[in-house]
Design a protein around this motif. Structure first.
Motif, short mmCIF file in Angstrom:
data_model
loop_
_atom_site.label_atom_id
_atom_site.label_comp_id
_atom_site.label_asym_id
_atom_site.label_seq_id
_atom_site.Cartn_x
_atom_site.Cartn_y
_atom_site.Cartn_z
N ARG A 151 0.86 -1.19 0.00
CA ARG A 151 0.00 0.00 0.00
C ARG A 151 0.89 1.23 0.00
N ARG A 152 0.80 2.04 -1.03
CA ARG A 152 1.64 3.23 -1.09
C ARG A 152 0.99 4.41 -0.40
N GLY A 153 1.75 5.49 -0.26
CA GLY A 153 1.25 6.66 0.45
C GLY A 153 1.64 6.62 1.92
N PHE A 154 1.15 7.61 2.68
CA PHE A 154 1.46 7.69 4.11
C PHE A 154 0.37 7.02 4.95
N SER B 33 -11.79 6.34 -0.68
CA SER B 33 -11.14 7.33 0.17
C SER B 33 -9.86 7.83 -0.47
N LEU B 34 -9.53 9.08 -0.19
CA LEU B 34 -8.26 9.64 -0.66
C LEU B 34 -7.13 9.19 0.24
N THR B 35 -5.97 8.94 -0.34
CA THR B 35 -4.80 8.50 0.40
C THR B 35 -3.87 9.69 0.65
N ASP C 35 7.91 2.13 -4.96
CA ASP C 35 6.48 1.91 -5.16
C ASP C 35 6.10 2.67 -6.42
N ALA C 36 4.82 2.74 -6.71
CA ALA C 36 4.39 3.39 -7.96
C ALA C 36 4.78 4.86 -7.99
N GLY D 272 0.90 3.39 4.99
CA GLY D 272 1.42 3.04 3.67
C GLY D 272 2.94 3.06 3.72
N THR D 273 3.56 2.90 2.56
CA THR D 273 5.02 2.79 2.51
C THR D 273 5.71 4.07 2.99
N GLU D 274 5.08 5.23 2.76
CA GLU D 274 5.68 6.49 3.24
C GLU D 274 5.78 6.50 4.77
N ARG D 275 4.73 6.01 5.42
CA ARG D 275 4.73 6.01 6.88
C ARG D 275 5.77 5.03 7.42
#
Length: 842
Positions: free
Chosen positions: A536-539, A560-562, A620-621, A599-602
């Motif tokens: 899962r990408r994002g924070f 939902s927005l990520t 990630d993407a 997500g990966t950022e977090r």
């Protein structure tokens, strides 16, 4: 008169008949008409012109109707080998997709020009605006301001009933014009100017070394030899041309190389050409996507007994030039790649071509190094990560036979190889081989079909084969080959499952729990590398309102927005819609929003806090979109300058990092609760694949899996690397209710911007299917209609009907019947897409 069968690049089910252009000479028209098969043409279709592809010569008597002429041939040579036309016809029929659009998808982008309509202002802006009564549509303001609408904007106007009515009034009042514009190709060959010496010149004498004094002597020599006055600048240009010809060992030298050696050569060369001392020509330049050199991969001197046994089955089939499908089931690190390469060597030795498919671009880069090391300039790439120009050139190299090995993602299954003797599908289980929009083909299935078409060998390779492929192997449809042990007698990593449940666990902070934290710190102190997987990408996955509990959703999709903290944006992963990270709740207007999920950022942020000395990288993407950066990250992992690699599923398979001894699965539960009958299978595959990244070097590996469901059978079998047990367990579940591989599926997707129209169309389609199936006495179960699990994407509401049956022919006939009644069943503004053998049930 010579007639040709043409498939147009438009949503038209049947092919059309056209005659050769009248401007062709008698001699040209009298040539073999079959020589035109595979060529691109521009043809009239209604009141516009579109690209088409010559696919055959019509059979039967002369048509009774007036046959329109082809407007023009596009390009000087066919883009499709004639022996591929039957393959394309089969694909179009099986996937219920127009033949012309199938061929268009097989070609590089930018090669299907067509005429477009453009609304242009023909009066004063104020007259235009004054002529429209009531509320002005947005497009009228833009037309008044800019003077014309783009082809896309014009098409939108003409597709809307009210806007079309307004436009008709403006056309009648001569306030606007509706013009036709023909767009050209957006990609083309690249050529460069080259110069070569003519035969009348002798080599410079030994004393000529490029110095001013020697060049003056050379000028005098040339003047005497040719009887023409030669300037000093011309003598210098000629000397540089001689020198470069000798260095490069080729007669024609690009002007850019001459200018680099002597900046003043341009004028001198033009004068030398006029004097007949040099010749000028154009040479095609092939733009390469490979960029910086990849690390050389030596050919192993010996093979394992298992590799030798597998090749003992494969090689005879290659030499016999017969269709033979193999399922190569080997644990991670068993040496499947070397089996592919040795099979490719045998194929090339016979003068045949090799096609290698991978599910995503990330894996193509892994095999590139091996293929380039082994086969050099014979290798080309085909995937969406290339620029349009690069794809065009790589396509031509394969089409012309200059390249014999193609590696690429799913679209490479259509590579223009005339005689593929070996087709490899690496990581054949991956859902990335299935196209999810418009032309919904499956790259793996078409690879098998193409192998049958060309009488060639196809190898489906995976450590975790799809259960459908494995069932085919057990039934004898494929030959099963096993590589059960790793190369070098290396052991599979030990696996520890960490239960995230329980009260004590819930009170722990952070996504990296104690066991994984300690292992990461220890691995870092030993100078070893680690991989952390979170698919899962994002924070954070969602932003929640503390006051009302409503998540911040996309205005165009029901998702939902990520939160992407690095960009400080909330982003929709389905349509790309984005808003600033600081926003308000649309439900209650509160500004008290809190990120939930991870997500990966977090994970990256948390690791930086826990291990500040660790050198981190993330794939990630978001970070892998740039090919150069992606390759640089992989190079850093190989060189040991990255301690911990964090990423999504793109790091889980295919990569070989010998210094990685620890893999952590941050959250194994993400895919298990998806409303998809393959959810457990995919979870098992992902965990098994990422587990295989550990311990591929001299030291044993270790894996830590964090989960809320430690007793789930997919995790239990993945922990113990028990593929066959997982296969047997899952297939027992798929008998009741019945699902593949025991039956085949076809999904009918209906979507539109108007929800009520989608619902009515879906009901009509579902009712028609049930009625038709009863009449024909087919053994097909109809599920639905029902809203799709993701019921709104990109402003389109989505419903679906699912057909289940054991006889593919019955499913096919049902879909043909639906297509025949499409105009009656499907309401205006709705679209119906037929998805044969769907992979994504969302």
């Amino acid at each position: 008169m010579t007639h040709l069968e043409v498939a147009v690049a438009a949503p038209l089910e049947q092919t059309l008949t056209y005659s050769l252009p009248g401007n062709l000479s008698v001699g040209e028209e009298a040539t073999d008409a079959r020589s035109h098969i595979g060529r691109r043409v521009l043809v009239p279709l209604g009141n516009r012109r579109v690209t088409g592809y010559v696919v055959g010569i019509p059979d039967g008597p002369e048509p009774s109707f007036a046959v329109k002429e082809i407007v023009a041939f596009q390009g000087d040579y066919p883009l499709i080998h004639e022996n591929l036309i039957p393959f394309f016809r089969w694909v179009a029929n099986y996937y219920h997709y127009p033949l012309g659009l199938v061929i268009k998808a097989a070609l590089p982008g930018g090669l299907a020009p067509q005429s477009h309509k453009i609304l242009r202002l023909a009066a004063q802006p104020q007259d235009l605006l004054a002529s429209v009564s009531g509320q002005l549509p947005d497009w009228t303001g833009k037309l008044a301001k800019s003077g014309e609408l783009s082809p896309k904007e014009t098409a939108s106007v003409l597709a809307d009933k009210e806007s079309k009515k307004i436009a008709a009034g403006l056309l009648k009042g001569n306030l606007v014009t509706l013009d036709t514009m023909l767009a050209g190709d957006s990609v083309a060959e690249k050529n460069e100017i080259c110069y070569a010496l003519t035969d009348r010149l002798q080599k410079p004498s030994e004393g000529i070394d490029g110095s001013r004094t020697s060049l003056a002597h050379y000028r005098q020599e040339l003047s005497r030899e040719t009887g023409v006055e030669v300037k000093l600048s011309e003598a210098k240009a000629l000397y540089c041309l001689y020198d470069l010809t000798r260095e490069h060992n080729q007669p024609r030298i690009p002007l850019k190389d001459l200018r680099s050696r002597y900046p003043g050569s341009v004028k001198a060369l033009a004068e030398l050409e006029a004097k007949g001392m040099v010749s000028r020509s154009q040479s095609r330049v092939f733009r390469t996507p490979f960029g910086c050199p990849l690390p050389f991969q030596p050919r192993p001197e010996t093979l394992t007994d298992e590799q030798t046994a597998a090749l003992g089955e494969i090689v005879p089939a290659i030499r016999d030039r017969r269709y033979a499908p193999f399922l190569l089931h080997g644990v991670t690190g068993c040496g499947k790649t070397e089996v592919y390469l040795r099979a490719a060597e045998e194929t090339l030795a016979l003068g045949r071509d090799v096609l290698i498919l991978v599910p995503e671009i990330a894996l193509a880069t892994q095999l590139e190094a091996h293929l380039l090391s082994r086969f050099g300039d014979q290798v080309v790439l085909q995937h969406s990560g290339l620029t349009g120009a690069e794809r065009f050139d790589q396509f031509y190299l394969a089409l012309s036979g200059r390249a014999k090995v193609v590696i690429g993602a799913r679209s490479a299954v259509f590579a223009p190889l005339s005689d593929p003797g070996l087709i490899v599908v690496d990581e054949e289980h991956d859902a990335g081989f299935k196209q999810d929009d418009n032309f919904r083909y499956h790259g793996r299935d078409l690879a098998v079909l193409r192998a049958r078409h060309h009488k060639s060998v196809v190898i489906l390779g995976s450590a975790t084969p799809s259960f459908t492929s494995y069932a085919h192997a057990l039934s004898g449809k494929y030959t099963l080959l096993a590589l059960p042990t790793r190369v070098g007698s290396r052991t599979l990593p030990s696996v520890t499952v960490v239960d995230l449940g329980g009260k004590e666990r819930k009170e722990e902070k952070g996504v990296i729990r104690k066991e994984l934290r300690e292992k990461l710190a220890k691995n870092l102190s030993l100078g070893k590398q680690s991989i952390l997987l979170l698919n899962r990408r994002g924070f954070s996955a969602v932003m929640l309102c503390r006051d009302c509990g409503t998540p911040v959703q996309c205005t165009h999709c029901h998702v939902s927005l990520t939160l992407h903290k690095g960009k400080n944006k909330l982003i929709c992963h389905y349509c790309g819609f984005a808003i600033p990270g600081q926003t308000v709740c649309l439900q209650c207007r509160s500004t008290d929003l809190v990120p939930a999920g991870f997500g990966t950022e977090r994970v990256e942020e948390e690791i930086r806090e826990l291990l500040p000395d660790a050198r981190l990288a993330r794939l990630d993407a978001d970070t892998a979109a740039d090919r150069k950066k992606f390759l640089a990250t992989l190079a850093e992992m190989h060189s040991g300058t990255v301690d911990i690699l964090i990423g999504t599923q793109m790091i889980a398979k295919g990569h070989h990092f010998p210094n990685v001894t620890l893999v952590g699965v941050v959250w194994a539960d993400g895919g298990m609760s998806m409303p998809d009958f393959r959810a457990a299978e995919r979870t098992f595959q992902l965990i098994t694949q990422v587990t295989g990244r550990a311990g591929r070097g001299d030291q044993a590996g270790e894996v830590i899996i964090q989960t809320m469901r430690p007793s789930h059978y997919a995790l239990v079998y993945a922990r113990n690397n028990e593929y066959r047990q997982m296969f047997d367990h899952e297939l027992r579940l798929r008998r009741h209710p019945i699902f593949p591989p025991y039956v085949r599926l076809t999904a009918l997707h209906i979507q539109s911007r108007v929800e009520s129209d989608v619902q009515k169309t879906a009901s009509s389609v579902g009712a028609f299917c049930r009625k038709f199936i009863r009449q024909e006495k087919f053994q097909i179960e109809t599920l639905g209609p029902a809203p799709s699990p993701l019921d709104k994407i990109k402003d389109n509401y989505r419903w679906q009907v699912l057909l289940k049956g054991g006889d593919p022919e019955q499913l096919h006939k049902t879909c043909v019947a639906v297509r025949a009644e499409r105009n009656v069943l499907v309401k205006s503004g709705c679209s119906l897409v037929i998805d044969v053998d769907p992979e994504n049930m969302m």
